[in-house]
Design a protein around this motif. Structure first.
Motif, PDB file in Angstrom:
ATOM      1  N   SER A 174      58.725  44.878  16.171  1.00  0.00           N
ATOM      2  CA  SER A 174      58.282  46.225  15.786  1.00  0.00           C
ATOM      3  C   SER A 174      59.476  46.819  15.056  1.00  0.00           C
ATOM      4  CB  SER A 174      57.993  47.138  16.755  1.00  0.00           C
ATOM      5  OG  SER A 174      57.415  48.294  16.672  1.00  0.00           O
ATOM      6  N   PHE A 175      59.166  47.028  13.670  1.00  0.00           N
ATOM      7  CA  PHE A 175      60.305  47.543  12.806  1.00  0.00           C
ATOM      8  C   PHE A 175      59.950  49.021  12.648  1.00  0.00           C
ATOM      9  CE2 PHE A 175      59.701  42.961  11.570  1.00  0.00           C
ATOM     10  CZ  PHE A 175      60.893  42.610  11.598  1.00  0.00           C
ATOM     11  N   LEU A 176      61.322  49.932  12.570  1.00  0.00           N
ATOM     12  CA  LEU A 176      61.160  51.195  12.247  1.00  0.00           C
ATOM     13  C   LEU A 176      61.846  51.313  10.891  1.00  0.00           C
ATOM     14  CD1 LEU A 176      62.061  53.549  15.394  1.00  0.00           C
ATOM     15  CD2 LEU A 176      60.004  53.085  14.152  1.00  0.00           C
ATOM     16  N   ILE A 177      60.853  51.801  10.134  1.00  0.00           N
ATOM     17  CA  ILE A 177      61.406  51.944   8.491  1.00  0.00           C
ATOM     18  C   ILE A 177      61.396  53.437   8.239  1.00  0.00           C
ATOM     19  CG2 ILE A 177      61.002  50.985   6.477  1.00  0.00           C
ATOM     20  CD1 ILE A 177      59.352  48.738   7.511  1.00  0.00           C
TER      21      ILE A 177
ATOM     22  N   VAL B 218      66.349  50.506   8.392  1.00  0.00           N
ATOM     23  CA  VAL B 218      65.362  49.433   9.111  1.00  0.00           C
ATOM     24  C   VAL B 218      66.106  49.195  10.436  1.00  0.00           C
ATOM     25  CG1 VAL B 218      64.102  47.241   8.768  1.00  0.00           C
ATOM     26  CG2 VAL B 218      64.495  48.816   6.779  1.00  0.00           C
ATOM     27  N   SER B 219      65.215  49.020  11.466  1.00  0.00           N
ATOM     28  CA  SER B 219      65.784  48.773  13.034  1.00  0.00           C
ATOM     29  C   SER B 219      64.555  48.297  13.651  1.00  0.00           C
ATOM     30  CB  SER B 219      66.340  49.846  13.347  1.00  0.00           C
ATOM     31  OG  SER B 219      65.291  50.994  13.723  1.00  0.00           O
ATOM     32  N   ILE B 220      64.943  47.537  14.834  1.00  0.00           N
ATOM     33  CA  ILE B 220      64.061  47.156  15.671  1.00  0.00           C
ATOM     34  C   ILE B 220      64.477  47.844  16.942  1.00  0.00           C
ATOM     35  CG2 ILE B 220      63.093  45.465  16.999  1.00  0.00           C
ATOM     36  CD1 ILE B 220      63.351  43.515  14.692  1.00  0.00           C
ATOM     37  N   PRO B 221      63.695  49.027  17.602  1.00  0.00           N
ATOM     38  CA  PRO B 221      64.234  49.749  18.750  1.00  0.00           C
ATOM     39  C   PRO B 221      64.457  48.573  19.795  1.00  0.00           C
ATOM     40  CG  PRO B 221      62.383  50.740  17.787  1.00  0.00           C
ATOM     41  CD  PRO B 221      62.492  49.346  16.981  1.00  0.00           C
ATOM     42  N   GLY B 222      65.469  48.762  20.477  1.00  0.00           N
ATOM     43  CA  GLY B 222      66.077  48.056  21.581  1.00  0.00           C
ATOM     44  C   GLY B 222      66.882  46.833  21.359  1.00  0.00           C
TER      45      GLY B 222
END
Length: 100
Positions: free
Chosen positions: A17-20, A95-99
Motif C-alpha cells: 500500500s503506497f502513500l503518494i 512515496v512511502s509504504i506505511p510501516g
C-alpha cells in the motif's frame, strides 16, 4: 497464443500500500511497477486506488503473485524480489509504504 505451464508449487502473494503525496508522481510509480519483469512473478496488478481530495494524497494498492515452476519459494527469495521491486519506488521523494 502463449501457454504457460501450471506450477504444482504454492504461490506467494504480497500486497503493498503506497502513500503518494503528489498526484504527478502516481504515473512514475505505476510505470516502475509495470516495468517489473521476473520469472518468479506470475501476476501483478493494482487492486486499490484512492485519492483524498482534501490532502491530495493518493493510496495505491498493488499485489504481486510469486510462484516458481521448479520449487517452493522461500521467504528469503520472495523478500529479495520484493526489495528489487520496492527500492527504486521508495527512492522517489514523497512515496512511502506505511510501516516500512
Amino acid at each position: 497464443f502463449d501457454v504457460k505451464p501450471i506450477s504444482k508449487y504454492p504461490k506467494v502473494v504480497r500486497d503493498f500500500s503506497f502513500l503518494i503525496d503528489d498526484l504527478h508522481k502516481v504515473n512514475t510509480v505505476i510505470t516502475l511497477l509495470d516495468e517489473v519483469l521476473d520469472e518468479l512473478i506470475k501476476d501483478s496488478f493494482i487492486f486499490d486506488f484512492y485519492k483524498n481530495d482534501k490532502t491530495k494524497i493518493v493510496k495505491l494498492g498493488f499485489r504481486c503473485i510469486f510462484q516458481s515452476n521448479l520449487n517452493t519459494l522461500s521467504d528469503i527469495e520472495v523478500n529479495e524480489k520484493v526489495q528489487e521491486i520496492l527500492d527504486p519506488i521508495l527512492k522517489i521523494e514523497g512515496v512511502s509504504i506505511p510501516g516500512m
